[in-house]
Design an enzyme around this catalytic site. Structure first.
Site, short mmCIF file in Angstrom:
data_model
loop_
_atom_site.label_atom_id
_atom_site.label_comp_id
_atom_site.label_asym_id
_atom_site.label_seq_id
_atom_site.Cartn_x
_atom_site.Cartn_y
_atom_site.Cartn_z
N ASP A 88 0.91 -1.29 0.05
CA ASP A 88 -0.22 0.05 0.00
C ASP A 88 0.84 1.22 0.09
O ASP A 88 1.92 1.12 0.32
CB ASP A 88 -0.79 -0.18 1.27
N GLU A 152 -0.19 -1.04 6.05
CA GLU A 152 1.23 -0.44 6.84
C GLU A 152 1.00 1.19 6.85
O GLU A 152 0.86 1.80 7.94
CB GLU A 152 2.20 -0.64 6.16
N HIS A 212 -21.47 35.63 14.03
CA HIS A 212 -20.94 36.90 13.49
C HIS A 212 -19.82 37.19 14.53
O HIS A 212 -19.98 37.61 15.60
CB HIS A 212 -22.08 37.80 13.42
N THR A 314 -16.24 37.14 7.95
CA THR A 314 -16.17 37.48 9.24
C THR A 314 -16.79 36.51 10.12
O THR A 314 -18.28 36.72 10.15
CB THR A 314 -16.77 38.90 9.57
N1 BES Z 1 8.74 3.16 5.65
C1 BES Z 1 8.01 4.31 6.52
C2 BES Z 1 8.81 4.27 7.73
C3 BES Z 1 10.31 4.88 7.70
C4 BES Z 1 10.70 5.71 6.55
C5 BES Z 1 11.14 4.50 8.62
C6 BES Z 1 12.19 5.89 6.73
C7 BES Z 1 12.27 4.94 8.80
C8 BES Z 1 12.99 5.80 7.65
C9 BES Z 1 6.51 3.70 6.76
O1 BES Z 1 5.96 3.37 5.58
C10 BES Z 1 5.95 4.94 7.45
O2 BES Z 1 5.46 5.90 6.63
N2 BES Z 1 5.38 4.80 8.70
C11 BES Z 1 4.55 5.84 9.36
C12 BES Z 1 3.96 5.21 10.45
C13 BES Z 1 2.51 4.54 10.11
C14 BES Z 1 1.88 4.05 11.26
C15 BES Z 1 1.62 5.33 9.35
C16 BES Z 1 5.50 6.97 9.84
O3 BES Z 1 6.58 6.78 10.42
O4 BES Z 1 5.03 8.13 9.89
MN MN Z 2 7.18 2.19 4.44
MN MN Z 3 5.34 5.39 4.45
#
Ligand code: BES
Ligand code: MN
Ligand code: MN
Length: 457
Positions: A88, A152, A212, A314
């Site tokens: 995803d 994920e 308002h 406003t």
């Molecule tokens: N692949 C990332 C996490 C990541 C990227 C870790 C680069 C370290 C370095 C993962 O897909 C991601 O985006 N995780 C989310 C958390 C999730 C619960 C939505 C994040 O870290 O915000």
């Molecule tokens: Mn990722």
């Molecule tokens: Mn990610």
């Protein structure tokens, strides 16, 4: 393994065509409008595993998006590597800021531009192609299992349920994940830590309807003004977080470890220039790298309310909203921090408003020691293909399922990622280096080989 480079050279055009095809599927997990595309992507991933040579693959339905599972068991006595990844992707918004459409991959200057190219399609697909190589050349040294999920980016809630219910199916000796980044192509690194996450939405309600601002303004609490004041009070003049008890259990990293971490190459001026900022910003007493790895943080991810259309209206709005996240470090727990935030936030609200705090998905911090066999195997594998020993570094992002794997399967995950911080994951113009893609495919078979050897000791 000597022929892996040759195999890649012979097949790299096809490897690139295949990742381009996968990137054309808009498998956005957060948006229900893409549900059928997410399903189509799962089928595509399943077929890719079959084509690469697994002897069994299936789509496992969940209450949300499906999980793709596949395996090749060559001998139950041999160790088993479980590959985890996610098919995803994040929503492409703001779509108007993309140079080329997010789901029409473009190859330019050695990079593949598309949503999901680095996070995580390009990265998990390296495992599929490395596996193909090992099957075709009869060099797979151990058993392999693949679990590629579709949620994920929305918190992996259903994967958690799946893992609990399928411990036997998922039994393995290590988990390997390519979903993180390295310092640079010249200075490879392996993530030995990830931060946890606590995420909520807050709603601040003032009067029962929009008013308002001339007739009522000044006499009735404006929820946007009040929300801004409340948010501003969540950090102090040193950029410490003021949520009561927030730092209670934060693991203090020793001066020795901090000195070791400070050896990783980093240039603040380049960092500023790349982001077009004058200087960094953050918790007093910590370096940029420490602020994004060993220290917890609080960020507003979005804030809205009132009138945001053309021109001026406003109005004293009835409601204001914000999405607030906190990155957590070892010692902190997601549920505990969520509770602390909730009670703190409620306690600082003036009586002129009511607040509602709604938690979203969260996740626990994760650490893997460098003396783990799987870490050692990954380190040796990268050393073999990059020519230098990778540096262990803590990552700032979160992969909540890693701590779940540890709790439920008793397995640490080795985070052998090949991305770069500059890949613009989650941003417009996300891209992944062809160099990184092919280097990953080259490195992964060594990981299998070294892990199998290491394990047999
Ligand atoms: N692949 C990332 C996490 C990541 C990227 C870790 C680069 C370290 C370095 C993962 O897909 C991601 O985006 N995780 C989310 C958390 C999730 C619960 C939505 C994040 O870290 O915000
Ligand atoms: Mn990722
Ligand atoms: Mn990610």
């Amino acid at each position: 393994m000597a022929d892996v480079k040759k195999y890649i050279e012979e097949h790299k055009d096809r490897f690139i065509d295949e990742i381009v095809d996968l990137l054309k599927i808009p498998s956005v997990s957060a948006d229900p409008a893409y549900k059928s595309e997410v399903n189509r992507c799962a089928k595509h991933v399943k077929q890719s595993l079959i084509d690469a040579g697994v002897d069994f693959a299936e789509i496992c339905e969940t209450a949300g998006h499906p999980i793709v599972y596949g395996e090749k068991i060559i001998d139950p006595k041999l160790p088993t590597v479980l590959v985890y990844g996610h098919y995803d992707v994040q929503p492409a918004d703001p779509i108007e800021l993309w140079t080329s459409p997010p789901f029409e991959p473009v190859i330019k200057d050695g990079y593949i531009y598309a949503r999901g190219s680095a996070d995580d399609k390009g990265q998990f697909y390296m495992h599929v192609k490395a596996f193909e190589y090992m099957i075709k050349t009869n060099s797979l040294p151990c058993n392999a299992k693949f679990m590629i999920e579709g949620e994920e980016e929305v918190g992996s809630e259903n994967l958690g349920i799946f893992v609990k219910a399928n411990k036997e199916k998922l039994a393995a000796d290590t988990i390997v994940i390519s979903d993180t980044s390295m310092i640079s192509n010249e200075t490879p690194s392996i993530a030995v830590g990830l931060r946890g996450l606590s995420y909520m939405e807050v709603e601040v309600t003032g009067p029962n309807r929009d008013l308002h601002s001339g007739l009522y303004g000044g006499a009735v609490g404006n929820p946007i003004n009040i929300l801004c004041n409340m948010i501003a009070s969540l950090t102090d003049e040193n950029n410490h977080i003021t949520v009561k008890g927030f730092y209670d259990n934060v693991e203090i990293v020793s001066d020795e470890d901090r000195a070791e971490m400070a050896k990783a190459p980093f240039n603040q001026d380049d960092y500023n220039a790349e982001l077009k900022i004058k200087e960094g910003f953050g918790e007093k007493g910590y370096s940029t790298n420490e602020r994004t790895s060993i220290r917890p943080t609080l960020d507003v991810n979005g804030i809205w309310g009132g009138y945001i259309g053309e021109g001026a209206k406003t109005v004293l709005p009835s409601k204001a909203y914000a999405k607030i996240s906190m990155r957590l470090v070892p010692g902190q727990s997601s549920d505990e921090i969520t509770e602390k935030f909730r009670s703190h936030f409620e306690s600082i609200a003036p009586d002129a408003v009511r607040v509602k705090v709604t938690p979203h998905h969260g996740g626990e911090p994760f650490l893997i020691p460098t003396n783990f066999p799987a870490y050692q195997a990954a380190s040796k594998a990268m050393e073999t293909t990059f020519g230098v020993t990778p540096i262990p570094v803590r990552g700032g992002g979160s992969i909540p399922i890693t701590s779940m794997f540890e709790a439920e399967l008793g397995l640490k995950s080795v985070l052998m990622g090949f991305g770069l911080a500059t890949d613009d994951i989650h941003s417009p113009d996300e891209h992944y280096g062809i160099f990184n893609y092919l280097k990953g495919i080259e490195t992964i078979p060594y990981f299998y080989q070294y892990f199998t050897e290491e394990f047999g000791k």
